[in-house]
Write an enzyme that holds these catalytic residues in place. Sequence first.
Site, mmCIF file in Angstrom:
data_model
loop_
_atom_site.group_PDB
_atom_site.id
_atom_site.type_symbol
_atom_site.label_atom_id
_atom_site.label_comp_id
_atom_site.label_asym_id
_atom_site.label_seq_id
_atom_site.Cartn_x
_atom_site.Cartn_y
_atom_site.Cartn_z
ATOM 1 N N GLU A 275 9.186 30.455 67.439
ATOM 2 C CA GLU A 275 8.087 30.095 68.349
ATOM 3 C C GLU A 275 8.513 30.261 69.814
ATOM 4 O O GLU A 275 7.756 30.764 70.646
ATOM 5 C CB GLU A 275 7.655 28.648 68.086
ATOM 6 N N ALA B 229 27.516 43.685 35.775
ATOM 7 C CA ALA B 229 27.413 45.121 35.530
ATOM 8 C C ALA B 229 27.782 45.356 34.075
ATOM 9 O O ALA B 229 28.811 44.866 33.607
ATOM 10 C CB ALA B 229 28.361 45.884 36.446
ATOM 11 N N GLU C 22 29.030 35.957 39.753
ATOM 12 C CA GLU C 22 29.420 37.328 39.399
ATOM 13 C C GLU C 22 30.151 37.436 38.066
ATOM 14 O O GLU C 22 30.742 38.477 37.758
ATOM 15 C CB GLU C 22 30.305 37.926 40.503
HETATM 16 N N1 LIG Z 1 31.163 43.749 34.448
HETATM 17 C C1 LIG Z 1 30.983 42.645 35.155
HETATM 18 O O1 LIG Z 1 29.991 42.481 35.847
HETATM 19 C C2 LIG Z 1 32.015 41.574 35.047
HETATM 20 C C3 LIG Z 1 31.900 40.447 35.860
HETATM 21 C C4 LIG Z 1 32.879 39.461 35.767
HETATM 22 C C5 LIG Z 1 33.893 39.575 34.875
HETATM 23 N N2 LIG Z 1 33.974 40.679 34.106
HETATM 24 C C6 LIG Z 1 35.026 40.763 33.072
HETATM 25 O O2 LIG Z 1 34.793 39.681 32.162
HETATM 26 C C7 LIG Z 1 36.020 39.138 31.686
HETATM 27 C C8 LIG Z 1 36.039 37.644 31.953
HETATM 28 O O3 LIG Z 1 34.891 37.071 31.421
HETATM 29 P P1 LIG Z 1 34.963 35.843 30.401
HETATM 30 O O4 LIG Z 1 33.628 35.618 29.878
HETATM 31 O O5 LIG Z 1 36.055 36.097 29.452
HETATM 32 O O6 LIG Z 1 35.458 34.632 31.319
HETATM 33 P P2 LIG Z 1 34.889 33.874 32.585
HETATM 34 O O7 LIG Z 1 33.490 33.507 32.403
HETATM 35 O O8 LIG Z 1 35.259 34.601 33.809
HETATM 36 O O9 LIG Z 1 35.829 32.572 32.558
HETATM 37 C C9 LIG Z 1 35.805 31.733 31.425
HETATM 38 C C10 LIG Z 1 36.863 30.658 31.621
HETATM 39 O O10 LIG Z 1 36.449 29.777 32.651
HETATM 40 C C11 LIG Z 1 36.785 28.449 32.334
HETATM 41 N N3 LIG Z 1 35.583 27.710 32.001
HETATM 42 C C12 LIG Z 1 34.389 28.218 31.668
HETATM 43 N N4 LIG Z 1 33.511 27.232 31.424
HETATM 44 C C13 LIG Z 1 34.172 26.083 31.580
HETATM 45 C C14 LIG Z 1 33.785 24.718 31.491
HETATM 46 N N5 LIG Z 1 32.543 24.383 31.134
HETATM 47 N N6 LIG Z 1 34.684 23.794 31.767
HETATM 48 C C15 LIG Z 1 35.926 24.171 32.115
HETATM 49 N N7 LIG Z 1 36.376 25.440 32.247
HETATM 50 C C16 LIG Z 1 35.497 26.382 31.978
HETATM 51 C C17 LIG Z 1 37.620 28.521 31.054
HETATM 52 O O11 LIG Z 1 38.933 28.751 31.473
HETATM 53 P P3 LIG Z 1 40.168 28.141 30.645
HETATM 54 O O12 LIG Z 1 40.206 28.985 29.398
HETATM 55 O O13 LIG Z 1 41.297 28.332 31.547
HETATM 56 O O14 LIG Z 1 39.884 26.716 30.406
HETATM 57 C C18 LIG Z 1 37.054 29.770 30.413
HETATM 58 O O15 LIG Z 1 37.968 30.364 29.527
HETATM 59 C C19 LIG Z 1 37.112 39.876 32.424
HETATM 60 O O16 LIG Z 1 37.610 40.852 31.540
HETATM 61 C C20 LIG Z 1 36.417 40.546 33.606
HETATM 62 O O17 LIG Z 1 37.026 41.792 33.935
HETATM 63 C C21 LIG Z 1 33.065 41.685 34.162
HETATM 64 N N1 LIG Z 2 33.375 45.614 36.841
HETATM 65 C C1 LIG Z 2 32.346 45.481 37.701
HETATM 66 C C2 LIG Z 2 31.999 44.248 38.290
HETATM 67 N N2 LIG Z 2 32.774 43.172 38.022
HETATM 68 C C3 LIG Z 2 32.484 41.928 38.684
HETATM 69 C C4 LIG Z 2 33.685 41.058 38.768
HETATM 70 O O1 LIG Z 2 33.309 39.820 39.225
HETATM 71 C C5 LIG Z 2 34.791 41.583 39.621
HETATM 72 O O2 LIG Z 2 35.827 40.692 39.493
HETATM 73 C C6 LIG Z 2 34.421 41.633 41.086
HETATM 74 O O3 LIG Z 2 33.386 42.509 41.282
HETATM 75 C C7 LIG Z 2 35.604 42.170 41.893
HETATM 76 O O4 LIG Z 2 35.313 41.849 43.202
HETATM 77 P P1 LIG Z 2 36.041 42.619 44.400
HETATM 78 O O5 LIG Z 2 35.631 44.041 44.267
HETATM 79 O O6 LIG Z 2 37.524 42.426 44.207
HETATM 80 O O7 LIG Z 2 35.532 41.985 45.652
HETATM 81 N N3 LIG Z 2 30.958 44.160 39.140
HETATM 82 C C8 LIG Z 2 30.206 45.237 39.476
HETATM 83 O O8 LIG Z 2 29.267 45.151 40.259
HETATM 84 N N4 LIG Z 2 30.522 46.456 38.912
HETATM 85 C C9 LIG Z 2 31.545 46.617 38.052
HETATM 86 O O9 LIG Z 2 31.790 47.741 37.584
HETATM 87 ZN ZN LIG Z 3 11.523 25.033 65.731
#
Ligand SMILES: NC(=O)c1ccc[n+]([C@@H]2O[C@H](COP(=O)([O-])OP(=O)(O)OC[C@H]3O[C@@H](n4cnc5c(N)ncnc54)[C@H](OP(=O)(O)O)[C@@H]3O)[C@@H](O)[C@H]2O)c1
Ligand SMILES: Nc1c(NC[C@H](O)[C@H](O)[C@H](O)COP(=O)(O)O)[nH]c(=O)[nH]c1=O
Ligand SMILES: [Zn+2]
Length: 328
Positions: free
Chosen positions: A46, A152, A269
């Site tokens: 404003e 992703a 993420e």
């Molecule tokens: N493509 C993508 O967009 C993308 C994005 C992110 C990650 N990723 C991939 O996904 C994989 C990881 O994913 P993820 O599903 O295995 O694991 P995550 O969701 O990253 O982490 C899970 C871990 O978080 C902790 N946790 C989760 N919920 C909890 C709760 N309610 N209370 C306490 N602790 C809790 C636990 O750790 P503790 O076991 O230590 O207790 C659990 O094992 C990696 O390989 C990564 O590269 C891909």
């Molecule tokens: N694998 C892809 C991701 N992964 C998301 C994860 O959270 C990853 O740890 C994060 O993106 C890494 O962050 P930074 O680059 O180190 O800041 N997300 C995408 O968008 N695309 C992928 O292929």
């Molecule tokens: Zn104002």
Amino acid sequence: MQRCISLSLNGEGMVAPNPMVGAVLVHEGKIIGEGFHRVYGESHAEVNCVNSVEPELQELIPHSVMYVSLEPCAHHGKTPPCADLIVARNIPEVVIGCVDSFSEVAGKGIEKLRAAGVKVTTGLLEDECRQVNRRFFTFHEQRRPYVVLKWAQSADGYIAPPDGAPVRISGPYADRLVHQWRSREAGIMVGTRTALNDNPRLNTRLWPGKSPVRIILDLGGKIPRDFHVHDGSVRTIFLTANEIDRSKALVPQVLALLHAESVQSILVEGGANLLQQFIHSGLWDEMRVITGQQPLGQGLRAPETGEVRLLEKLDVAGDEVAVYGRPA
Ligand SMILES: NC(=O)c1ccc[n+]([C@@H]2O[C@H](COP(=O)([O-])OP(=O)(O)OC[C@H]3O[C@@H](n4cnc5c(N)ncnc54)[C@H](OP(=O)(O)O)[C@@H]3O)[C@@H](O)[C@H]2O)c1
Ligand SMILES: Nc1c(NC[C@H](O)[C@H](O)[C@H](O)COP(=O)(O)O)[nH]c(=O)[nH]c1=O
Ligand SMILES: [Zn+2]
């Protein structure tokens, strides 16, 4: 009012936790002044609108109508009340997009204007004006951050290979878009395994803009000190056993804590485990899924979305970006 909405978007990434607001002054159907809230802590829309009126047209202000996308404020925050300015400049009529539900305002601006004899209309393009500030309204009305889930997935629905090693699924353009998304949220969150496997930076190095507060789940304190999330480059909140009770549902605890920390919105993420807990909790607002062009064949499956409503679908250099909302 559509012009106010367009103007308000210029403040994206600059005004949070304040709302984005635009205002125009109209004299006999002609815009003689316009403004938007540019930067947090600086003058409101404003004020910038009134100050934008050319000197030779200032005398028209008492014969003009102000359109503003959000109710003028009525309190001394970082700046004086805009309702007082409108009264002081003898603006006889104000058309407001939506009421401000922030407790310091919440109708008091409208009251002040009407008490001073200003004609006030509210609710013009109300949904559109509220949509612009959906993060702000969720934070103040639902007392939790606005939640954007993002992942992703490969063409065949995996987010990681069997060994969990980090893999690039999205292409460079989609990656840049993700960093733009990061610059528009107050916080960014990942689960423990994602932090351990990917050693992510979670900043906005691919897009000009503010890096969000990092929120890292690490109840067991497993993340090595030399990992990026411990580099102190941006504010980082570690959720440990001191903050999170494992015996209770995670998501409500996280959102209550972030509300108390004034984190107005978060981009979650991953990984699949954390994302699935948000989906099951129902405490999410948008879901952004990037589907890459290559299959992985096997690995960690992407989260189950459950019932969702498609809002938008984009092609980003071959990667599909789909944006979903919760079912109506
Ligand atoms: N493509 C993508 O967009 C993308 C994005 C992110 C990650 N990723 C991939 O996904 C994989 C990881 O994913 P993820 O599903 O295995 O694991 P995550 O969701 O990253 O982490 C899970 C871990 O978080 C902790 N946790 C989760 N919920 C909890 C709760 N309610 N209370 C306490 N602790 C809790 C636990 O750790 P503790 O076991 O230590 O207790 C659990 O094992 C990696 O390989 C990564 O590269 C891909
Ligand atoms: N694998 C892809 C991701 N992964 C998301 C994860 O959270 C990853 O740890 C994060 O993106 C890494 O962050 P930074 O680059 O180190 O800041 N997300 C995408 O968008 N695309 C992928 O292929
Ligand atoms: Zn104002």
